[in-house]
Structures are given as C-alpha cells and as structure tokens.
Design a protein around this motif. Structure first.
Motif, PDB file in Angstrom:
ATOM      1  N   GLU A 454       0.831  -1.205   0.000  1.00 41.75           N
ATOM      2  CA  GLU A 454       0.000   0.000   0.000  1.00 41.75           C
ATOM      3  C   GLU A 454       0.867   1.256   0.000  1.00 41.75           C
ATOM      4  OE1 GLU A 454      -3.274   0.322  -0.303  1.00 41.75           O
ATOM      5  OE2 GLU A 454      -3.451  -1.853  -0.519  1.00 41.75           O
ATOM      6  N   ASP A 455       1.955   1.226   0.766  1.00 50.03           N
ATOM      7  CA  ASP A 455       2.859   2.378   0.800  1.00 50.03           C
ATOM      8  C   ASP A 455       3.483   2.626  -0.562  1.00 50.03           C
ATOM      9  OD1 ASP A 455       2.342   2.810   3.463  1.00 50.03           O
ATOM     10  OD2 ASP A 455       4.143   1.761   4.184  1.00 50.03           O
ATOM     11  N   GLU A 456       3.872   1.548  -1.246  1.00 51.64           N
ATOM     12  CA  GLU A 456       4.484   1.692  -2.565  1.00 51.64           C
ATOM     13  C   GLU A 456       3.478   2.211  -3.597  1.00 51.64           C
ATOM     14  OE1 GLU A 456       7.951  -1.727  -2.365  1.00 51.64           O
ATOM     15  OE2 GLU A 456       5.877  -2.306  -2.729  1.00 51.64           O
ATOM     16  N   LEU A 457       2.261   1.719  -3.501  1.00 51.77           N
ATOM     17  CA  LEU A 457       1.206   2.204  -4.407  1.00 51.77           C
ATOM     18  C   LEU A 457       0.933   3.678  -4.173  1.00 51.77           C
ATOM     19  CD1 LEU A 457      -1.242  -0.847  -4.250  1.00 51.77           C
ATOM     20  CD2 LEU A 457       0.094  -0.118  -6.239  1.00 51.77           C
ATOM     21  N   LEU A 458       1.017   4.109  -2.898  1.00 51.29           N
ATOM     22  CA  LEU A 458       0.819   5.519  -2.570  1.00 51.29           C
ATOM     23  C   LEU A 458       1.955   6.365  -3.146  1.00 51.29           C
ATOM     24  CD1 LEU A 458      -1.037   7.468  -1.023  1.00 51.29           C
ATOM     25  CD2 LEU A 458       0.420   7.123   0.990  1.00 51.29           C
ATOM     26  N   ILE A 459       3.173   5.826  -3.086  1.00 55.64           N
ATOM     27  CA  ILE A 459       4.325   6.526  -3.669  1.00 55.64           C
ATOM     28  C   ILE A 459       4.091   6.748  -5.162  1.00 55.64           C
ATOM     29  CG2 ILE A 459       6.755   6.233  -4.319  1.00 55.64           C
ATOM     30  CD1 ILE A 459       7.165   4.828  -1.611  1.00 55.64           C
ATOM     31  N   ILE A 460       3.659   5.697  -5.852  1.00 55.07           N
ATOM     32  CA  ILE A 460       3.422   5.785  -7.300  1.00 55.07           C
ATOM     33  C   ILE A 460       2.337   6.812  -7.603  1.00 55.07           C
ATOM     34  CG2 ILE A 460       2.512   4.497  -9.290  1.00 55.07           C
ATOM     35  CD1 ILE A 460       3.928   2.022  -8.159  1.00 55.07           C
ATOM     36  N   GLU A 461       1.316   6.797  -6.762  1.00 56.46           N
ATOM     37  CA  GLU A 461       0.192   7.728  -6.963  1.00 56.46           C
ATOM     38  C   GLU A 461       0.651   9.186  -6.862  1.00 56.46           C
ATOM     39  OE1 GLU A 461      -3.880   8.779  -4.547  1.00 56.46           O
ATOM     40  OE2 GLU A 461      -3.291   6.661  -4.646  1.00 56.46           O
TER      41      GLU A 461
END
Length: 562
Positions: A454-461
């Motif tokens: 989830e943290d990585e997906l937030l970074i990408i976002e």
C-alpha cells in the motif's frame, strides 16, 4: 586447491573459454592482484554457475551455490566458526543419509574427517566458490560487541602488564578491520562522544552502529591506528591523513585513514579499499545494454571529454576505473591524477595529489601533458583552472575522463559554463556525460516475489514521473505488478539488502545539443532534447531494475529525489 594454471588448462581443455578470453582475464588478474577465477567473473567472461560446475567436475563432487541453499542452523552450531574458517567449509543440510558440506577445497580429506567426527554422520563433500563460502560465514552471526567484551574487560584490569595491554589494543583494532571487511563495509567510523566511543560501519551506503566502547580506550585505539598508518602519535590538534595495510585471509587490504580533531576528541574514518571488491566490468556495475553501447561508442573516439557526475559516494570512481580497464591497452599511454589513488593498475601512470608539495589537480595535469599521454583521467574537476586545462587537453587530441558534482547529466554542461569555460569549447570537447547513483540490491538469499505494498502504491500515486513511465511500458494497473523484496536474513543482517548497483543516465552530445550549448540553453531544455533522442533518466533506469527484481522502489526514490 586448483591454482591459476590448472584452472586455465581446465577451461581451455573443456572449451569453456577461448585463449584470448583467458589472456584478457590474466591481464586483469595481474593488474588488480586477483585470482584468475575472480577476474573471469568480474569481467563477465564466465558465469558463476558455469565456473562452479566446471571446478566441481574437476574435483569429482557436486557444486553448491550457497546463495540458493538453505543452511541448517543445527549443523552450523556443531561446527564452531573458528573450525569453519580454518578448514574452509560450512555444513549445509542433509540429503538421504549424508550431511552435505560446502568446501573451498573438496580434496582436503582432513576437513572431511573432522566434519564426520563433529557431526557424527556420513559426509558428502561439495564444492563452492570462495566468495560464497565467505558470505556463508556470516550465518555464524555473533555481535561485534560479544567478541570485544573479553578484550575490553581485560583492558579494564589495572594490574595488566604494558605488554599485555599493547597486545589487547592491537587485537581490538585488528578485529575492527577484519569485521568491517567481512561485513563488506566501505568505511569504519570511530566517533568520540562525551563518555563513549561509537563505532559505525557504512554498509551499502547506510551507517550501522556496531559497537560502543568506554572513552578510556580512545587513546589506546587511536595510538595503534596512528602507528599503523605512520602518523604522528603526539599530534591531537591537526587533521592527519594516512594509509595502512592489513592481512585478511592472505589478502592485503589497503585502508585510507582520516583523523580530524573535534570537540570530543579525534574523529577517525577508515576507508577500506580492495581490488577484489572493485568491480571492473561496466555491465556488472549496473550499466544496461543500451547505455553500455553508448559508452563504448564514446570511449573509442581519440579525443574529447567524458564526464561522470553525481554526489560523493555515488560510484563515479568505480565507473571511471571500469572504463580505464577497457582502454588499458599496450598501444596507448594512460595517465591519471587522483586524490587519492584508490587502486593501482599495471600499465597506467598514476599521480597522487599532494597539497603539501603543491601537487594539485591543475599542477599534476600540466605535468601529465608533458608525459605524452593518449588518455588522461582526472579524479575530479574542482576549479576553473583544472577545468580549463582539461578542456584544452581534450581540444588538442587527448581523450579526457573526469568527474563533476552535479545532480544529473544535463546540468554538467552549465556547470562548466559557471567555471568560466567558453560555450564553444564545451560544445567542441564534451562527447558524453554519465550521471549515476548507487542503490542497494535486494538480498538474493532471502528475496521473494510480491505485489506492491500500500505504501508503494501511494508513492506511485504521488509521483507523476513514475506514472508516466508505467504508462509508456503499458502497465495499466500498478496493483498487478510483481516485484521482489528481501525478507531479511543473516546474510544481509536482516536488512533485506546486500550489495549495491548503479543506476545511470547517459547523455550523448550530438550536433543539436552542441548548438544548444553554444546558445547557452537551460539544462531543462537540454534534458528534454536528450529525452527525445532516447536518453533514459536515472529514475527510469532504476524502475527497470525494480521490475527486474534487483532493487526496490524506495531505494530508487531515496537516491533520485533532489
């Protein structure tokens, strides 16, 4: 043990390599004081699996790649680390009715007999490469503090003789150097505090606290280091720089010593230098196939400049040495001016900067030009005088390699303008700018496949540049992307990372960019033009390595964010 000549005969006889491949590796081995096997691997002339299988076949035993094997802790506990180091083997696991042990020398019957006696079962000796054996020793764990505790306790004895005190101090410093090297630390920091000395290792670019000692030991440790590095033991108010050597399993390891007085005492940094850990092969340091082809096109040109940029500790010197290794041929004269000379290379004239004798980069460069060089490597362009001499050298028929401190490849060109170099001179001489950073690699021993967190997906976002890149690669849903991550194990000290690799941005200076330099265009416009010509940014190169399982998104962003 198989020596270099036996290995050479084996590889030629079985047609693993050609005579020219062997000759090239022998030259590297001689220049960098490496074994032939290490040179073959570092140059990419043979794969690790193929070399291991070939040597195991010669011994008539199975080959074990310890990075792919699960070592059973129960057997490890039955073989003390001192025994494993002395006889150069580690127990691995049990297959059928035999315990497999990974050996550097499977012909050592005394090691097999000792293993049988200690393990109490039948043994199958297997071959493993020396570096894998060295890495596997880290499974023994044991903190540095545990190993120091007895010595430190001994030094606290007021009745201890002067001779015994000196011996204990020598052991402390030797342990620091040995443990730092075995942990693959690039630097050992000895930092005085109010009442304690803190020892930290820089491993894969990150600092790790490994030991805290009482402040009363400071003078003893510092005196020993100064004696080893031939520095003044009675000088405590001025900075001192020196060098020392220590022996690690028969290998001479060079150490650069820097001592600076601070409010709490003397701060010491020991930089560990080893030709064995120095990666000589451009692809192996992380340069992808497309970028490697660009670099090869630039370095075969007889004159001009190639600049490598990045902050301190980003691997610029490693890249320059790897380029020099390609260029180092009988028919050319290569000269360098460095501060310091980190690795001695046969066939190259290397000059060490020495400000005490006024041998600066600029003065050394002038001297080099009177030595009839074809290729010149300048450790760093730090000032306008050095920049001016370097540019003029490139203009008068020399190939010049150097480094600059800039954030990316396009900003290197305006940086030369800031140093007072005329635009037409920059446009006429600079052929290529390579920008780079180092990222930590996922530990191969414990890495597993997973989806983005989830943290990585937030970074990408929140990173438009990553979103744009993913779209260009036809990734429509980031949640479906598979990546690799290190779970953490003894080999990587539970960090999930082991080793580092470069991410690169290679800017070829073509006619259009030369005109932009002449017109003093902004670096952002030069970047845009380079991107249009197919240049991959460091961020994009890093993301490619994420998808290949080499590193993580956090690592790439850590080193590419300004």
């Amino acid at each position: 043990m198989i020596d270099n000549d036996q290995l050479k005969d084996l590889l030629l006889k079985e047609n693993y390599l050609t005579a020219s491949d062997i000759k090239a590796a022998e030259k590297i081995a001689s220049s960098y004081k490496m074994t032939l096997a290490d040179a073959l691997l570092s140059e990419g002339l043979i794969t690790k699996d193929l070399l291991g299988a070939a040597l195991a076949e010669k011994f008539g035993v199975p080959y074990l790649d310890l990075k792919k094997e699960k070592i059973v802790p129960e057997y490890l506990e039955m073989i003390p680390e001192a025994v494993a180091r002395t006889f150069r083997f580690v127990p691995v696991d049990k297959v059928d009715d035999k315990i497999r042990i990974a050996m550097v020398d499977p012909a050592d019957l005394s090691a097999i007999h000792l293993a049988e006696k200690r393990l109490g079962e039948r043994i199958e000796g297997c071959f493993t490469l020396e570096q894998d054996y060295e890495d596997a020793l880290s499974y023994y764990g044991g903190s540095l503090a545990d190993e120091f505790s007895e010595i430190i306790k001994l030094l606290g004895d007021e009745d201890l003789s002067l001779e015994d005190r000196d011996e204990a101090t020598i052991k402390i410093v030797d342990l620091l150097l040995e443990k730092g090297y075995s942990a693959k630390a690039s630097d050992i920091h000895i930092e005085p505090g109010v009442d304690k000395i803190v020892v930290r290792f820089r491993i894969d670019g990150v600092m790790h606290r490994v030991l805290t000692m009482d402040k009363t030991l400071a003078d003893l440790v510092m005196t020993r280091i100064k004696v080893m590095s031939k520095l003044r033991t009675d000088e405590h108010r001025s900075a001192q720089d020196g060098k020392l050597k220590f022996d690690y399993n028969g290998k001479d390891i060079d150490v650069r010593v820097s001592i600076v007085p601070i409010t709490g005492g003397e701060n010491t940094v020991l930089r560990l230098l080893s030709a064995k850990t120095h990666n000589l092969n451009l692809p192996n340091v992380g340069l992808g196939e497309a970028n490697f082809k660009k670099v090869k096109r630039a370095i075969v040109k007889p004159h001009g400049m190639i600049l490598v940029t990045g902050p301190t500790g980003s691997g610029k010197t490693t890249t320059l040495y790897a380029v020099l290794n390609i260029l180092n041929k009988e028919e050319v004269h290569i000269a360098t001016i460095e501060d310091p000379v980190e690795y001695a290379i046969d066939g190259i004239s290397q000059i060490q900067v020495d400000n005490k004798t006024n041998l600066t980069f600029a003065a050394g460069l002038r001297s080099i030009l009177r030595q009839d060089p074809d290729i010149i490597m300048i450790g760093e362009i730090r000032d306008a005088e050095t920049a001016n001499i370097a540019v003029n050298s490139a203009l008068t028929g020399h190939l010049v390699l150097s480094t600059l401190h800039t954030n990316d490849s396009p900003t290197a060109l305006p940086r030369l303008l800031d140093m007072g170099i005329e635009p037409f001179l920059i446009a006429s001489t600079v052929n290529m700018v390579i920008a780079q950073r180092l990222v930590r690699k996922n530990c191969e021993k414990c890495r597993v496949s997973s989806k983005l967190s989830e943290d990585e997906l937030l970074i990408i976002e929140n990173e438009p540049a990553i979103q744009k890149w993913l779209k260009s690669k036809n990734y429509k849903d980031a949640k479906k992307i598979n990546v690799f991550k290190g779970k953490g194990c003894r080999i990587c000290d539970y960090t999930g990372y082991q080793g580092r690799i470069g991410i690169f941005e290679v800017l070829e200076v073509d006619n259009k960019i030369r005109k932009m330099i002449m017109d003093k265009k902004d670096s952002s416009l030069i970047m845009e033009e380079a991107r249009n010509n197919g240049m991959t940014t460091m961020l994009e190169d890093g993301l490619e390595k994420v998808l290949e399982g080499v590193t993580s998104i956090e690592e790439v962003l850590r080193v590419t964010r300004d």
